[in-house]
Design a protein around this motif. Structure first.
Motif, PDB file in Angstrom:
ATOM      1  N   LEU A   1       0.615  -1.335  -0.043  1.00 19.14           N
ATOM      2  CA  LEU A   1       0.175  -0.107   0.063  1.00 19.14           C
ATOM      3  C   LEU A   1       0.784   1.282  -0.058  1.00 19.14           C
ATOM      4  CD1 LEU A   1      -2.683  -1.011   2.752  1.00 19.14           C
ATOM      5  CD2 LEU A   1      -2.827  -1.359   0.147  1.00 19.14           C
ATOM      6  N   LEU A   2       2.077   0.971   0.361  1.00 20.93           N
ATOM      7  CA  LEU A   2       2.953   2.256   0.366  1.00 20.93           C
ATOM      8  C   LEU A   2       3.603   2.607  -1.103  1.00 20.93           C
ATOM      9  CD1 LEU A   2       4.808   1.548   3.704  1.00 20.93           C
ATOM     10  CD2 LEU A   2       3.042   3.287   3.247  1.00 20.93           C
ATOM     11  N   LEU A   3       3.301   3.876  -1.404  1.00 23.41           N
ATOM     12  CA  LEU A   3       3.987   4.131  -2.736  1.00 23.41           C
ATOM     13  C   LEU A   3       4.490   5.650  -2.658  1.00 23.41           C
ATOM     14  CD1 LEU A   3       0.810   3.401  -4.916  1.00 23.41           C
ATOM     15  CD2 LEU A   3       3.022   2.058  -4.809  1.00 23.41           C
ATOM     16  N   PRO A   4       5.543   5.846  -3.763  1.00 22.38           N
ATOM     17  CA  PRO A   4       6.368   7.158  -3.483  1.00 22.38           C
ATOM     18  C   PRO A   4       5.063   8.076  -3.826  1.00 22.38           C
ATOM     19  CG  PRO A   4       7.520   5.740  -4.798  1.00 22.38           C
ATOM     20  CD  PRO A   4       6.280   5.012  -4.486  1.00 22.38           C
ATOM     21  N   GLY A   5       5.235   9.212  -3.484  1.00 26.81           N
ATOM     22  CA  GLY A   5       4.187  10.393  -3.891  1.00 26.81           C
ATOM     23  C   GLY A   5       3.027  10.708  -2.680  1.00 26.81           C
ATOM     24  N   MET A   6       3.217   9.406  -1.918  1.00 25.97           N
ATOM     25  CA  MET A   6       1.985   9.494  -0.797  1.00 25.97           C
ATOM     26  C   MET A   6       2.435  10.421   0.511  1.00 25.97           C
ATOM     27  SD  MET A   6       1.018   5.491  -0.301  1.00 25.97           S
ATOM     28  CE  MET A   6      -0.056   5.828   0.944  1.00 25.97           C
ATOM     29  N   ASP A   7       1.615  11.032   1.180  1.00 24.65           N
ATOM     30  CA  ASP A   7       1.835  11.862   2.346  1.00 24.65           C
ATOM     31  C   ASP A   7       2.790  11.017   3.423  1.00 24.65           C
ATOM     32  OD1 ASP A   7       1.012  13.983   0.811  1.00 24.65           O
ATOM     33  OD2 ASP A   7      -1.082  13.705   1.598  1.00 24.65           O
ATOM     34  N   LEU A   8       3.507  11.682   4.060  1.00 20.26           N
ATOM     35  CA  LEU A   8       4.190  11.232   5.252  1.00 20.26           C
ATOM     36  C   LEU A   8       4.030  12.184   6.327  1.00 20.26           C
ATOM     37  CD1 LEU A   8       5.766   8.686   6.412  1.00 20.26           C
ATOM     38  CD2 LEU A   8       7.753   9.767   5.937  1.00 20.26           C
ATOM     39  N   ARG A   9       3.581  12.043   7.383  1.00 19.74           N
ATOM     40  CA  ARG A   9       3.668  13.010   8.518  1.00 19.74           C
ATOM     41  C   ARG A   9       4.710  12.612   9.421  1.00 19.74           C
ATOM     42  NH1 ARG A   9      -1.403  15.751  11.787  1.00 19.74           N
ATOM     43  NH2 ARG A   9      -0.961  16.994   9.811  1.00 19.74           N
ATOM     44  N   LEU A  10       5.602  13.615   9.838  1.00 15.60           N
ATOM     45  CA  LEU A  10       6.664  13.600  10.827  1.00 15.60           C
ATOM     46  C   LEU A  10       6.351  14.430  12.100  1.00 15.60           C
ATOM     47  CD1 LEU A  10       9.601  12.166  11.091  1.00 15.60           C
ATOM     48  CD2 LEU A  10      10.478  14.603  10.537  1.00 15.60           C
ATOM     49  N   GLU A  11       6.734  13.527  13.339  1.00 11.49           N
ATOM     50  CA  GLU A  11       6.653  14.241  14.404  1.00 11.49           C
ATOM     51  C   GLU A  11       7.949  13.912  15.292  1.00 11.49           C
ATOM     52  OE1 GLU A  11       4.011  14.721  18.632  1.00 11.49           O
ATOM     53  OE2 GLU A  11       3.933  13.038  17.283  1.00 11.49           O
ATOM     54  N   LEU A  12       8.912  14.884  15.556  1.00 10.85           N
ATOM     55  CA  LEU A  12      10.218  15.107  16.289  1.00 10.85           C
ATOM     56  C   LEU A  12       9.881  14.498  17.777  1.00 10.85           C
ATOM     57  CD1 LEU A  12      12.049  17.850  14.766  1.00 10.85           C
ATOM     58  CD2 LEU A  12      12.319  15.529  14.159  1.00 10.85           C
ATOM     59  N   ARG A  13      10.686  13.720  18.130  1.00 10.43           N
ATOM     60  CA  ARG A  13      10.605  13.491  19.623  1.00 10.43           C
ATOM     61  C   ARG A  13      11.339  14.544  20.406  1.00 10.43           C
ATOM     62  NH1 ARG A  13      11.106   7.717  20.588  1.00 10.43           N
ATOM     63  NH2 ARG A  13       9.558   6.657  19.134  1.00 10.43           N
ATOM     64  N   GLY A  14      10.437  14.825  21.310  1.00  9.70           N
ATOM     65  CA  GLY A  14      10.867  16.314  22.268  1.00  9.70           C
ATOM     66  C   GLY A  14      10.255  17.201  21.709  1.00  9.70           C
ATOM     67  N   PHE A  15       9.440  17.418  20.742  1.00 13.11           N
ATOM     68  CA  PHE A  15       8.855  18.338  20.139  1.00 13.11           C
ATOM     69  C   PHE A  15       7.211  17.983  19.879  1.00 13.11           C
ATOM     70  CE2 PHE A  15      13.111  19.355  19.339  1.00 13.11           C
ATOM     71  CZ  PHE A  15      13.227  20.403  19.783  1.00 13.11           C
ATOM     72  N   ALA A  16       6.603  17.572  21.120  1.00 12.91           N
ATOM     73  CA  ALA A  16       5.070  17.014  20.777  1.00 12.91           C
ATOM     74  C   ALA A  16       4.289  18.088  20.018  1.00 12.91           C
ATOM     75  CB  ALA A  16       4.563  16.840  22.158  1.00 12.91           C
ATOM     76  N   TYR A  17       3.712  17.438  19.174  1.00 10.00           N
ATOM     77  CA  TYR A  17       2.540  17.914  18.208  1.00 10.00           C
ATOM     78  C   TYR A  17       3.251  19.032  17.313  1.00 10.00           C
ATOM     79  CZ  TYR A  17      -0.302  16.446  22.083  1.00 10.00           C
ATOM     80  OH  TYR A  17      -0.696  15.780  22.899  1.00 10.00           O
ATOM     81  N   GLU A  18       4.522  18.751  17.121  1.00  7.37           N
ATOM     82  CA  GLU A  18       5.172  19.586  15.968  1.00  7.37           C
ATOM     83  C   GLU A  18       5.253  18.777  14.784  1.00  7.37           C
ATOM     84  OE1 GLU A  18       6.930  23.238  14.647  1.00  7.37           O
ATOM     85  OE2 GLU A  18       5.796  23.003  16.604  1.00  7.37           O
ATOM     86  N   TYR A  19       4.385  18.886  13.728  1.00  8.26           N
ATOM     87  CA  TYR A  19       4.212  18.099  12.815  1.00  8.26           C
ATOM     88  C   TYR A  19       4.979  18.601  11.592  1.00  8.26           C
ATOM     89  CZ  TYR A  19       0.929  15.624  15.824  1.00  8.26           C
ATOM     90  OH  TYR A  19       0.333  15.061  16.773  1.00  8.26           O
ATOM     91  N   ARG A  20       5.322  17.799  10.778  1.00  8.67           N
ATOM     92  CA  ARG A  20       5.971  18.053   9.355  1.00  8.67           C
ATOM     93  C   ARG A  20       5.111  17.177   8.363  1.00  8.67           C
ATOM     94  NH1 ARG A  20       7.089  21.748  11.969  1.00  8.67           N
ATOM     95  NH2 ARG A  20       8.982  22.809  12.302  1.00  8.67           N
ATOM     96  N   ASP A  21       4.477  17.690   7.371  1.00  8.34           N
ATOM     97  CA  ASP A  21       3.987  16.932   6.448  1.00  8.34           C
ATOM     98  C   ASP A  21       4.961  16.899   4.983  1.00  8.34           C
ATOM     99  OD1 ASP A  21       1.685  16.547   7.817  1.00  8.34           O
ATOM    100  OD2 ASP A  21       0.927  18.631   7.157  1.00  8.34           O
ATOM    101  N   LEU A  22       5.451  15.804   4.883  1.00  7.75           N
ATOM    102  CA  LEU A  22       6.272  15.374   3.823  1.00  7.75           C
ATOM    103  C   LEU A  22       5.744  14.530   2.747  1.00  7.75           C
ATOM    104  CD1 LEU A  22       9.276  14.661   6.179  1.00  7.75           C
ATOM    105  CD2 LEU A  22       8.705  16.764   5.256  1.00  7.75           C
ATOM    106  N   VAL A  23       6.570  14.233   1.531  1.00  6.04           N
ATOM    107  CA  VAL A  23       6.188  13.449   0.472  1.00  6.04           C
ATOM    108  C   VAL A  23       7.165  12.299   0.381  1.00  6.04           C
ATOM    109  CG1 VAL A  23       5.680  13.165  -1.950  1.00  6.04           C
ATOM    110  CG2 VAL A  23       4.875  15.324  -0.770  1.00  6.04           C
ATOM    111  N   ILE A  24       6.611  10.949   0.411  1.00  7.18           N
ATOM    112  CA  ILE A  24       7.397   9.722   0.381  1.00  7.18           C
ATOM    113  C   ILE A  24       8.122   9.987  -1.080  1.00  7.18           C
ATOM    114  CG2 ILE A  24       7.593   7.426   0.202  1.00  7.18           C
ATOM    115  CD1 ILE A  24       5.221   7.324   2.273  1.00  7.18           C
ATOM    116  N   GLU A  25       9.493   9.734  -1.031  1.00  5.05           N
ATOM    117  CA  GLU A  25      10.271   9.875  -2.185  1.00  5.05           C
ATOM    118  C   GLU A  25      10.740   8.352  -2.707  1.00  5.05           C
ATOM    119  OE1 GLU A  25      14.003  11.867  -1.662  1.00  5.05           O
ATOM    120  OE2 GLU A  25      13.043  13.724  -2.166  1.00  5.05           O
ATOM    121  N   SER A  26      10.810   7.334  -1.657  1.00  2.00           N
ATOM    122  CA  SER A  26      11.096   6.230  -2.178  1.00  2.00           C
ATOM    123  C   SER A  26      10.685   5.024  -1.143  1.00  2.00           C
ATOM    124  CB  SER A  26      12.645   5.932  -2.402  1.00  2.00           C
ATOM    125  OG  SER A  26      13.262   6.168  -1.390  1.00  2.00           O
TER     126      SER A  26
END
Length: 314
Positions: free
Chosen positions: A206-231
């Motif tokens: 189900l995982l394909l390049p171009g899909m959205d990926l949400r990132l949350e850094l440890r120690g920075f709760a609720y600080e999200y980064r919306d990225l795009v899967i490259e590979s």
């Protein structure tokens, strides 16, 4: 003719009569609030049915992630010795050729001073008698030795091979190091920041390049980064293989279990802002990543049998 007195007390008769009157009253219900409650319940039921029909449930593939800084240069020391001075700090910008670390060099300095004195003596001898062939040959040999001594002395100073920003600094004055030890890292201007996410292997189809990926850094709760899967990795691997891939320094930085698939994404900037402050991304920072892989109607989730009644593609 006199009436017979009642065998019951007057107070008991009055209480019995009063209770009989109260129990015979009809229950009175106000029609206003019953109508209001009826329509309220009917509206709540309608909203619930509408929510079940049009609402959607999402399924996410989530797992640990690591920040990797690509394009950095690791500077190692090719000799053993004692750190004399550390001339830079992490985050400091340097130019190509700038001195970063000085190492103790008493032996090299003594050798260079001795050769320089001998060179000066032979130069005086040659100037007094330019025809002295021995002085000429001595000067030629001493000049080569002096250049070699200067090169060895220069090796005791670690310099920046290119312009950039000092990253991981691992030395301090007075520290004894051995040959091959990494001294520091230097981030070039072309350095990029990527994310390595380790998601459950069952979601690989189900995982394909171009899909959205949400990132949350440890120690920075609720600080999200919306990225795009490259590979997305072609193979499903285990925790041991992931640790070998990350190497000895980062192999134990994340807690892994089960079958995993490697997903890669790229961060647009080398810094991020939190509460008005700017922070750098550092190699090996832990994070949490998730990608949305499925969506399904709430009604179909609650009543799976309805799926058979719906048309299917080819």
């Amino acid at each position: 003719m006199t009436s017979r007195p009642s065998p019951f007390r007057k107070e008991a008769l009055e209480y019995q009569q009063r209770a009989h009157q109260e129990s015979g009253d009809v229950l009175r219900i106000s029609p206003a609030w019953t109508r209001w409650a009826y329509w309220l319940l009917l509206g709540a039921l309608g909203c619930s049915l509408l929510f079940f029909c049009v609402g959607t449930l999402f399924e996410y593939a989530s797992g640990p992630a690591l920040i990797r800084v690509e394009g950095k240069t690791d500077l190692t020391v090719a000799f053993s010795g004692v750190v004399l001075t550390v001339d830079v700090q992490p985050g400091q910008r340097v130019v190509a050729g700038q001195a970063l670390v000085h190492f103790a060099s008493e032996q090299e300095q003594g050798t260079l001073a001795r050769i320089s004195r001998e060179f000066e003596l032979q130069m005086v001898r040659y100037l007094r008698d330019p025809a002295d062939e021995g002085a000429r040959q001595a000067l030629t040999g001493l000049r080569a030795e002096r250049e070699l001594a200067q090169a060895r002395l220069e090796e005791r100073t670690l310099r920046a091979p290119h312009a950039g920003v000092v990253g991981d600094l691992r030395l301090q004055p007075g520290q004894y190091i051995t040959s091959g030890v990494r001294a520091l890292s230097l981030l070039g201007d072309d350095a990029t920041v990527t994310v390595l996410a380790f998601l459950p292997g069952q979601y690989r189809p189900l995982l394909l390049p171009g899909m959205d990926l949400r990132l949350e850094l440890r120690g920075f709760a609720y600080e999200y980064r919306d990225l795009v899967i490259e590979s997305v990795g072609d193979q499903i691997i285990g925790p041991g293989e992931v640790r070998r891939y990350l190497g000895a320094e980062l192999g134990d930085a994340v807690s892994l279990e089960g079958a995993l698939v490697l997903v890669r994404a790229r961060l647009p900037l080398r810094t991020f802002v939190r509460e008005g402050r700017t922070f750098n991304y550092y190699d090996g920072m832990p994070a949490r990543a998730e990608a949305r892989v499925k969506s399904e109607s709430i009604l179909l989730t609650l009543v799976p049998g309805l799926k058979e009644l719906l048309p299917h593609d080819g």
